[in-house]
Design a protein around this motif. Structure first.
Motif, PDB file in Angstrom:
ATOM      1  N   ALA A   1       0.834  -1.210   0.000  1.00 27.83           N
ATOM      2  CA  ALA A   1       0.000   0.000   0.000  1.00 27.83           C
ATOM      3  C   ALA A   1       0.867   1.258   0.000  1.00 27.83           C
ATOM      4  O   ALA A   1       0.550   2.238  -0.679  1.00 27.83           O
ATOM      5  CB  ALA A   1      -0.936  -0.006   1.211  1.00 27.83           C
ATOM      6  N   LEU A   2       1.971   1.219   0.733  1.00 27.60           N
ATOM      7  CA  LEU A   2       2.877   2.366   0.782  1.00 27.60           C
ATOM      8  C   LEU A   2       3.541   2.590  -0.583  1.00 27.60           C
ATOM      9  O   LEU A   2       3.667   3.726  -1.044  1.00 27.60           O
ATOM     10  CB  LEU A   2       3.919   2.164   1.882  1.00 27.60           C
ATOM     11  CG  LEU A   2       4.754   3.372   2.273  1.00 27.60           C
ATOM     12  CD1 LEU A   2       3.885   4.535   2.745  1.00 27.60           C
ATOM     13  CD2 LEU A   2       5.756   2.981   3.349  1.00 27.60           C
ATOM     14  N   LEU A   3       3.933   1.499  -1.241  1.00 28.39           N
ATOM     15  CA  LEU A   3       4.506   1.611  -2.589  1.00 28.39           C
ATOM     16  C   LEU A   3       3.487   2.183  -3.574  1.00 28.39           C
ATOM     17  O   LEU A   3       3.830   3.017  -4.422  1.00 28.39           O
ATOM     18  CB  LEU A   3       5.009   0.247  -3.073  1.00 28.39           C
ATOM     19  CG  LEU A   3       6.340  -0.203  -2.484  1.00 28.39           C
ATOM     20  CD1 LEU A   3       6.554  -1.697  -2.723  1.00 28.39           C
ATOM     21  CD2 LEU A   3       7.489   0.603  -3.070  1.00 28.39           C
ATOM     22  N   SER A   4       2.245   1.754  -3.465  1.00 36.60           N
ATOM     23  CA  SER A   4       1.188   2.272  -4.334  1.00 36.60           C
ATOM     24  C   SER A   4       0.987   3.769  -4.105  1.00 36.60           C
ATOM     25  O   SER A   4       0.850   4.545  -5.059  1.00 36.60           O
ATOM     26  CB  SER A   4      -0.109   1.510  -4.072  1.00 36.60           C
ATOM     27  OG  SER A   4      -1.154   2.027  -4.856  1.00 36.60           O
TER      28      SER A   4
ATOM     29  N   VAL B   1      11.407   0.802  -3.808  1.00 41.64           N
ATOM     30  CA  VAL B   1      12.044   0.324  -2.588  1.00 41.64           C
ATOM     31  C   VAL B   1      11.241   0.776  -1.372  1.00 41.64           C
ATOM     32  O   VAL B   1      10.543   1.792  -1.426  1.00 41.64           O
ATOM     33  CB  VAL B   1      13.502   0.857  -2.498  1.00 41.64           C
ATOM     34  CG1 VAL B   1      13.546   2.365  -2.372  1.00 41.64           C
ATOM     35  CG2 VAL B   1      14.267   0.215  -1.360  1.00 41.64           C
ATOM     36  N   VAL B   2      11.336  -0.004  -0.307  1.00 40.14           N
ATOM     37  CA  VAL B   2      10.808   0.397   0.996  1.00 40.14           C
ATOM     38  C   VAL B   2      11.951   0.285   1.983  1.00 40.14           C
ATOM     39  O   VAL B   2      12.650  -0.731   2.033  1.00 40.14           O
ATOM     40  CB  VAL B   2       9.636  -0.505   1.463  1.00 40.14           C
ATOM     41  CG1 VAL B   2       9.173  -0.092   2.861  1.00 40.14           C
ATOM     42  CG2 VAL B   2       8.471  -0.445   0.487  1.00 40.14           C
TER      43      VAL B   2
ATOM     44  N   ARG C   1       7.356   9.449  -3.657  1.00 39.43           N
ATOM     45  CA  ARG C   1       7.691   8.746  -2.430  1.00 39.43           C
ATOM     46  C   ARG C   1       6.590   9.007  -1.419  1.00 39.43           C
ATOM     47  O   ARG C   1       5.820   9.953  -1.552  1.00 39.43           O
ATOM     48  CB  ARG C   1       9.066   9.131  -1.891  1.00 39.43           C
ATOM     49  CG  ARG C   1       9.271  10.565  -1.514  1.00 39.43           C
ATOM     50  CD  ARG C   1      10.733  10.781  -1.074  1.00 39.43           C
ATOM     51  NE  ARG C   1      11.007  12.142  -0.701  1.00 39.43           N
ATOM     52  CZ  ARG C   1      11.428  13.090  -1.516  1.00 39.43           C
ATOM     53  NH1 ARG C   1      11.622  12.825  -2.797  1.00 39.43           N
ATOM     54  NH2 ARG C   1      11.660  14.308  -1.079  1.00 39.43           N
ATOM     55  N   ALA C   2       6.530   8.113  -0.444  1.00 42.98           N
ATOM     56  CA  ALA C   2       5.516   8.239   0.605  1.00 42.98           C
ATOM     57  C   ALA C   2       6.094   7.666   1.885  1.00 42.98           C
ATOM     58  O   ALA C   2       6.947   6.783   1.854  1.00 42.98           O
ATOM     59  CB  ALA C   2       4.242   7.485   0.215  1.00 42.98           C
ATOM     60  N   ASN C   3       5.625   8.195   3.001  1.00 44.69           N
ATOM     61  CA  ASN C   3       6.106   7.662   4.269  1.00 44.69           C
ATOM     62  C   ASN C   3       4.949   7.266   5.176  1.00 44.69           C
ATOM     63  O   ASN C   3       3.843   7.777   5.067  1.00 44.69           O
ATOM     64  CB  ASN C   3       7.058   8.635   4.967  1.00 44.69           C
ATOM     65  CG  ASN C   3       6.388   9.923   5.377  1.00 44.69           C
ATOM     66  OD1 ASN C   3       6.022  10.716   4.519  1.00 44.69           O
ATOM     67  ND2 ASN C   3       6.226  10.131   6.664  1.00 44.69           N
ATOM     68  N   LEU C   4       5.256   6.332   6.050  1.00 45.58           N
ATOM     69  CA  LEU C   4       4.334   5.867   7.070  1.00 45.58           C
ATOM     70  C   LEU C   4       5.038   6.077   8.406  1.00 45.58           C
ATOM     71  O   LEU C   4       6.008   5.377   8.719  1.00 45.58           O
ATOM     72  CB  LEU C   4       4.002   4.378   6.872  1.00 45.58           C
ATOM     73  CG  LEU C   4       3.227   3.700   7.991  1.00 45.58           C
ATOM     74  CD1 LEU C   4       1.846   4.331   8.153  1.00 45.58           C
ATOM     75  CD2 LEU C   4       3.117   2.211   7.723  1.00 45.58           C
ATOM     76  N   ASN C   5       4.582   7.077   9.143  1.00 41.89           N
ATOM     77  CA  ASN C   5       5.196   7.363  10.431  1.00 41.89           C
ATOM     78  C   ASN C   5       4.786   6.319  11.458  1.00 41.89           C
ATOM     79  O   ASN C   5       3.604   6.014  11.604  1.00 41.89           O
ATOM     80  CB  ASN C   5       4.793   8.743  10.927  1.00 41.89           C
ATOM     81  CG  ASN C   5       5.372   9.859  10.090  1.00 41.89           C
ATOM     82  OD1 ASN C   5       6.225   9.627   9.229  1.00 41.89           O
ATOM     83  ND2 ASN C   5       4.916  11.075  10.316  1.00 41.89           N
ATOM     84  N   VAL C   6       5.769   5.797  12.166  1.00 47.90           N
ATOM     85  CA  VAL C   6       5.516   4.868  13.261  1.00 47.90           C
ATOM     86  C   VAL C   6       5.421   5.657  14.568  1.00 47.90           C
ATOM     87  O   VAL C   6       4.631   5.324  15.447  1.00 47.90           O
ATOM     88  CB  VAL C   6       6.630   3.791  13.343  1.00 47.90           C
ATOM     89  CG1 VAL C   6       6.401   2.860  14.519  1.00 47.90           C
ATOM     90  CG2 VAL C   6       6.711   3.007  12.034  1.00 47.90           C
ATOM     91  N   HIS C   7       6.204   6.711  14.685  1.00 49.63           N
ATOM     92  CA  HIS C   7       6.169   7.555  15.877  1.00 49.63           C
ATOM     93  C   HIS C   7       4.814   8.267  15.960  1.00 49.63           C
ATOM     94  O   HIS C   7       4.165   8.522  14.945  1.00 49.63           O
ATOM     95  CB  HIS C   7       7.330   8.558  15.873  1.00 49.63           C
ATOM     96  CG  HIS C   7       7.422   9.383  14.631  1.00 49.63           C
ATOM     97  ND1 HIS C   7       8.052   8.946  13.493  1.00 49.63           N
ATOM     98  CD2 HIS C   7       6.950  10.619  14.333  1.00 49.63           C
ATOM     99  CE1 HIS C   7       7.971   9.870  12.550  1.00 49.63           C
ATOM    100  NE2 HIS C   7       7.299  10.891  13.035  1.00 49.63           N
TER     101      HIS C   7
END
Length: 169
Positions: free
Chosen positions: A14-17, A115-116, A26-32
């Motif tokens: 989903a992040l790659l999409s 890439v991830v 590019r896209a990011n998924l924050n864990v914090h």
């Protein structure tokens, strides 16, 4: 009670999409939980035509850690004049999977295929004081970016990446 967070293949797909559809590629998924957290943790998906302007983190406590999760990512390190001092390929299935960059080191990321990777860095995140951009590299959105990105992907250790000397921020 805190929730256990799980990151699986569906999360990364989903992040790659999302990255593929993003203008910045590019896209990011924050864990914090917050930009105020003392440790910032995020997954970043990046397409090969995404441009990360060479930069450094000038605050003495601002290190960065990168780890390939899926695919391959090249980190390029530079001296103050834009000469490549090191190229490190992170490969999720290879020998080198992670790299930590100390403060004040010029660096950029490039990839040849989607890439991830995970980035961990010292917080809090301060958008106005997070990065010092290289004056020898074009700003994001410049018409010079495609040629410069192509050059970054090919430049070797000991060679200059500074093909543009009058770039502005």
């Amino acid at each position: 009670m805190d929730t256990v967070k799980q990151f699986d293949k569906q999360t990364f797909d989903a992040l790659l999409s999302k990255a593929a559809q993003s203008e910045r590629r590019r896209a990011n998924l924050n864990v914090h939980a917050s930009y105020e957290d003392v440790v910032q943790r995020l997954f970043i998906a990046m397409m090969p035509d995404s441009y990360v302007r060479p930069h450094r983190h000038t605050q003495t406590h601002k290190w960065e850690f990168f780890m390939a999760v899926e695919g391959k990512l090249t980190l390029i390190l530079f001296d103050d004049n834009g000469t490549v001092t090191k190229r490190v390929m992170l490969d999720a299935t290879g020998d080198c999977r992670g790299l930590e960059i100390p403060p004040n080191v010029w660096h950029a990321t490039v990839c040849e295929a989607p890439v991830v990777f995970m980035e961990v860095k010292q917080g809090p995140y301060e958008v106005t004081d997070d990065k010092g951009f290289a004056p020898w590299a074009p700003p994001e959105g410049s018409e010079d970016v495609p040629l410069f990105l192509q050059h970054l992907k090919a430049v070797k250790e000991g060679q200059s990446a500074a093909v543009i000397n009058d770039a502005t921020e």
